[in-house]
Design an enzyme around this catalytic site. Structure first.
Site, PDB file in Angstrom:
ATOM      1  N   GLY A   1       1.158   1.968  15.018  1.00 21.23           N
ATOM      2  CA  GLY A   1       2.438   1.850  14.339  1.00 21.23           C
ATOM      3  C   GLY A   1       2.250   1.555  12.865  1.00 21.23           C
ATOM      4  CB  CYS A   2       4.455  -0.089  10.395  1.00 19.48           C
ATOM      5  SG  CYS A   2       4.411  -0.628   8.670  1.00 19.48           S
ATOM      6  CG  PHE A   3      -0.652   0.878   7.335  1.00 21.97           C
ATOM      7  CD1 PHE A   3       0.326   0.346   6.519  1.00 21.97           C
ATOM      8  CD2 PHE A   3      -1.241   2.075   6.956  1.00 21.97           C
ATOM      9  CE1 PHE A   3       0.720   0.977   5.353  1.00 21.97           C
ATOM     10  CE2 PHE A   3      -0.863   2.718   5.776  1.00 21.97           C
ATOM     11  CZ  PHE A   3       0.121   2.167   4.981  1.00 21.97           C
ATOM     12  CD1 TRP A   4       2.078  -2.357   5.073  1.00 12.54           C
ATOM     13  CD2 TRP A   4       4.269  -2.624   5.377  1.00 12.54           C
ATOM     14  NE1 TRP A   4       2.708  -1.653   4.093  1.00 12.54           N
ATOM     15  CE2 TRP A   4       4.065  -1.802   4.251  1.00 12.54           C
ATOM     16  CE3 TRP A   4       5.567  -2.928   5.763  1.00 12.54           C
ATOM     17  CZ2 TRP A   4       5.112  -1.289   3.496  1.00 12.54           C
ATOM     18  CZ3 TRP A   4       6.617  -2.415   5.009  1.00 12.54           C
ATOM     19  CH2 TRP A   4       6.384  -1.611   3.889  1.00 12.54           C
TER      20      TRP A   4
ATOM     21  CD  GLU B   1       2.139   3.868   8.058  1.00 11.98           C
ATOM     22  OE1 GLU B   1       2.076   2.648   8.328  1.00 11.98           O
ATOM     23  OE2 GLU B   1       3.107   4.385   7.474  1.00 11.98           O
TER      24      GLU B   1
END
Length: 153
Positions: free
Chosen positions: A9-12, A53
Protein backbone atom coordinates in the site's frame (compact mmCIF):
# COMPACT_ATOMS: atom_id res chain seq x y z
CA UNK A 1 23.69 -6.48 6.58
CA UNK A 2 20.86 -7.86 4.48
CA UNK A 3 18.26 -6.25 2.23
CA UNK A 4 14.49 -6.73 1.98
CA UNK A 5 12.01 -5.03 -0.36
CA UNK A 6 8.25 -5.07 0.21
CA UNK A 7 5.11 -3.35 -1.10
CA UNK A 8 1.99 -3.03 1.05
CA UNK A 9 0.00 0.00 0.00
CA UNK A 10 1.04 3.61 0.53
CA UNK A 11 4.72 3.54 1.41
CA UNK A 12 4.46 6.20 4.13
CA UNK A 13 2.71 3.93 6.61
CA UNK A 14 4.79 0.90 5.67
CA UNK A 15 7.98 2.84 6.33
CA UNK A 16 6.64 4.10 9.65
CA UNK A 17 5.96 0.52 10.75
CA UNK A 18 9.32 -0.93 9.71
CA UNK A 19 11.41 1.98 10.95
CA UNK A 20 10.40 1.08 14.53
CA UNK A 21 11.53 -2.55 14.27
CA UNK A 22 14.65 -3.48 16.21
CA UNK A 23 17.34 -4.69 13.83
CA UNK A 24 16.19 -2.50 10.94
CA UNK A 25 19.20 -0.32 10.13
CA UNK A 26 17.63 1.90 7.48
CA UNK A 27 14.53 2.29 5.33
CA UNK A 28 13.98 4.05 2.05
CA UNK A 29 10.70 4.39 0.17
CA UNK A 30 10.54 4.20 -3.58
CA UNK A 31 9.30 2.35 -6.59
CA UNK A 32 10.02 -1.15 -7.87
CA UNK A 33 8.54 -3.77 -10.15
CA UNK A 34 7.96 -1.54 -13.16
CA UNK A 35 9.39 -0.80 -16.57
CA UNK A 36 10.17 2.93 -16.51
CA UNK A 37 13.71 3.88 -15.52
CA UNK A 38 13.92 6.42 -12.67
CA UNK A 39 10.16 6.92 -12.26
CA UNK A 40 8.71 9.82 -10.31
CA UNK A 41 5.71 9.80 -7.99
CA UNK A 42 3.72 11.46 -10.76
CA UNK A 43 4.68 8.67 -13.19
CA UNK A 44 3.86 5.86 -10.77
CA UNK A 45 0.59 7.41 -9.60
CA UNK A 46 -0.85 6.97 -13.11
CA UNK A 47 -0.79 3.21 -12.51
CA UNK A 48 0.69 2.66 -15.98
CA UNK A 49 4.39 2.08 -15.17
CA UNK A 50 3.97 -1.26 -13.41
CA UNK A 51 5.78 0.01 -10.31
CA UNK A 52 4.60 -0.53 -6.76
CA UNK A 53 5.13 1.95 -3.97
CA UNK A 54 7.65 -0.01 -1.94
CA UNK A 55 10.11 0.06 0.91
CA UNK A 56 13.74 -0.99 0.73
CA UNK A 57 15.03 -2.17 4.10
CA UNK A 58 18.58 -2.76 5.30
CA UNK A 59 18.56 -5.00 8.35
CA UNK A 60 20.94 -6.79 10.69
CA UNK A 61 20.16 -10.49 10.42
CA UNK A 62 21.87 -11.14 13.75
CA UNK A 63 19.08 -9.09 15.37
CA UNK A 64 16.05 -9.82 13.18
CA UNK A 65 15.52 -12.48 10.54
CA UNK A 66 13.95 -12.12 7.13
CA UNK A 67 11.14 -14.37 8.35
CA UNK A 68 10.44 -11.99 11.23
CA UNK A 69 10.32 -9.08 8.78
CA UNK A 70 7.74 -11.04 6.78
CA UNK A 71 5.62 -11.30 9.94
CA UNK A 72 5.80 -7.52 10.31
CA UNK A 73 4.73 -7.19 6.68
CA UNK A 74 1.70 -9.46 7.13
CA UNK A 75 0.63 -7.45 10.18
CA UNK A 76 1.11 -4.08 8.45
CA UNK A 77 -1.53 -4.43 5.74
CA UNK A 78 -4.39 -6.53 4.37
CA UNK A 79 -2.75 -9.05 2.01
CA UNK A 80 -6.14 -10.23 0.69
CA UNK A 81 -6.94 -7.12 -1.34
CA UNK A 82 -5.75 -6.79 -4.92
CA UNK A 83 -4.26 -3.47 -5.98
CA UNK A 84 -5.53 -1.52 -3.00
CA UNK A 85 -5.01 -0.78 0.67
CA UNK A 86 -7.52 1.29 2.59
CA UNK A 87 -8.45 4.38 0.59
CA UNK A 88 -5.65 3.89 -1.97
CA UNK A 89 -6.49 2.03 -5.18
CA UNK A 90 -4.36 1.09 -8.18
CA UNK A 91 -1.66 -1.41 -9.05
CA UNK A 92 0.95 0.85 -7.43
CA UNK A 93 -0.63 -0.05 -4.06
CA UNK A 94 -0.45 -3.82 -4.52
CA UNK A 95 0.92 -6.22 -1.96
CA UNK A 96 4.24 -7.73 -3.03
CA UNK A 97 7.40 -9.32 -1.72
CA UNK A 98 10.38 -8.59 -3.95
CA UNK A 99 12.94 -11.27 -3.15
CA UNK A 100 16.69 -10.74 -3.62
CA UNK A 101 17.84 -14.37 -3.58
CA UNK A 102 16.51 -17.92 -3.53
CA UNK A 103 16.53 -18.10 0.27
CA UNK A 104 14.23 -15.05 0.47
CA UNK A 105 11.98 -16.51 -2.22
CA UNK A 106 11.62 -19.78 -0.32
CA UNK A 107 11.03 -17.99 2.99
CA UNK A 108 8.36 -15.78 1.39
CA UNK A 109 6.57 -18.75 -0.19
CA UNK A 110 6.59 -20.67 3.12
CA UNK A 111 5.41 -17.65 5.07
CA UNK A 112 2.55 -16.93 2.66
CA UNK A 113 1.51 -20.59 2.74
CA UNK A 114 1.52 -20.60 6.55
CA UNK A 115 -0.61 -17.47 6.60
CA UNK A 116 -3.06 -19.05 4.15
CA UNK A 117 -3.35 -22.18 6.31
CA UNK A 118 -3.70 -20.19 9.54
CA UNK A 119 -7.30 -19.25 8.75
CA UNK A 120 -6.67 -15.65 9.78
CA UNK A 121 -8.35 -14.45 6.57
CA UNK A 122 -11.50 -15.66 4.83
CA UNK A 123 -10.12 -14.58 1.44
CA UNK A 124 -7.02 -15.81 -0.34
CA UNK A 125 -3.72 -14.00 0.03
CA UNK A 126 -3.09 -11.80 -3.03
CA UNK A 127 0.51 -10.87 -2.19
CA UNK A 128 2.80 -11.34 -5.18
CA UNK A 129 6.21 -12.94 -4.66
CA UNK A 130 8.49 -11.77 -7.46
CA UNK A 131 12.19 -11.31 -8.11
CA UNK A 132 13.38 -7.86 -7.11
CA UNK A 133 14.06 -5.50 -9.96
CA UNK A 134 15.64 -2.07 -9.82
CA UNK A 135 14.56 -0.01 -6.82
CA UNK A 136 14.23 3.71 -7.53
CA UNK A 137 14.14 5.89 -4.40
CA UNK A 138 11.15 8.20 -4.14
CA UNK A 139 11.51 11.94 -3.93
CA UNK A 140 12.96 13.35 -0.69
CA UNK A 141 9.62 14.67 0.55
CA UNK A 142 8.33 11.07 0.72
CA UNK A 143 11.23 9.81 2.85
CA UNK A 144 10.42 9.48 6.58
CA UNK A 145 7.13 11.27 5.83
CA UNK A 146 5.35 10.57 9.12
CA UNK A 147 8.49 11.29 11.11
CA UNK A 148 8.69 14.72 9.45
CA UNK A 149 5.02 15.39 10.30
CA UNK A 150 5.68 14.72 13.99
CA UNK A 151 8.43 17.34 14.06
CA UNK A 152 6.15 19.96 12.49
CA UNK A 153 3.51 19.64 15.22
Amino acid sequence: MERATFAAGCFWGVEAAFSKVEGVISTKVGYTGGTLKDPTYKDVSTGSTGHAESIDIIFDESVITYGELLEVLWNTHDPTTKDSQGPDHGSQYRSAIFYHDDAQREAALRSREQLERSGKYDSTIKTEIVKASEFSPAEDYHQKYFQKLQFKR
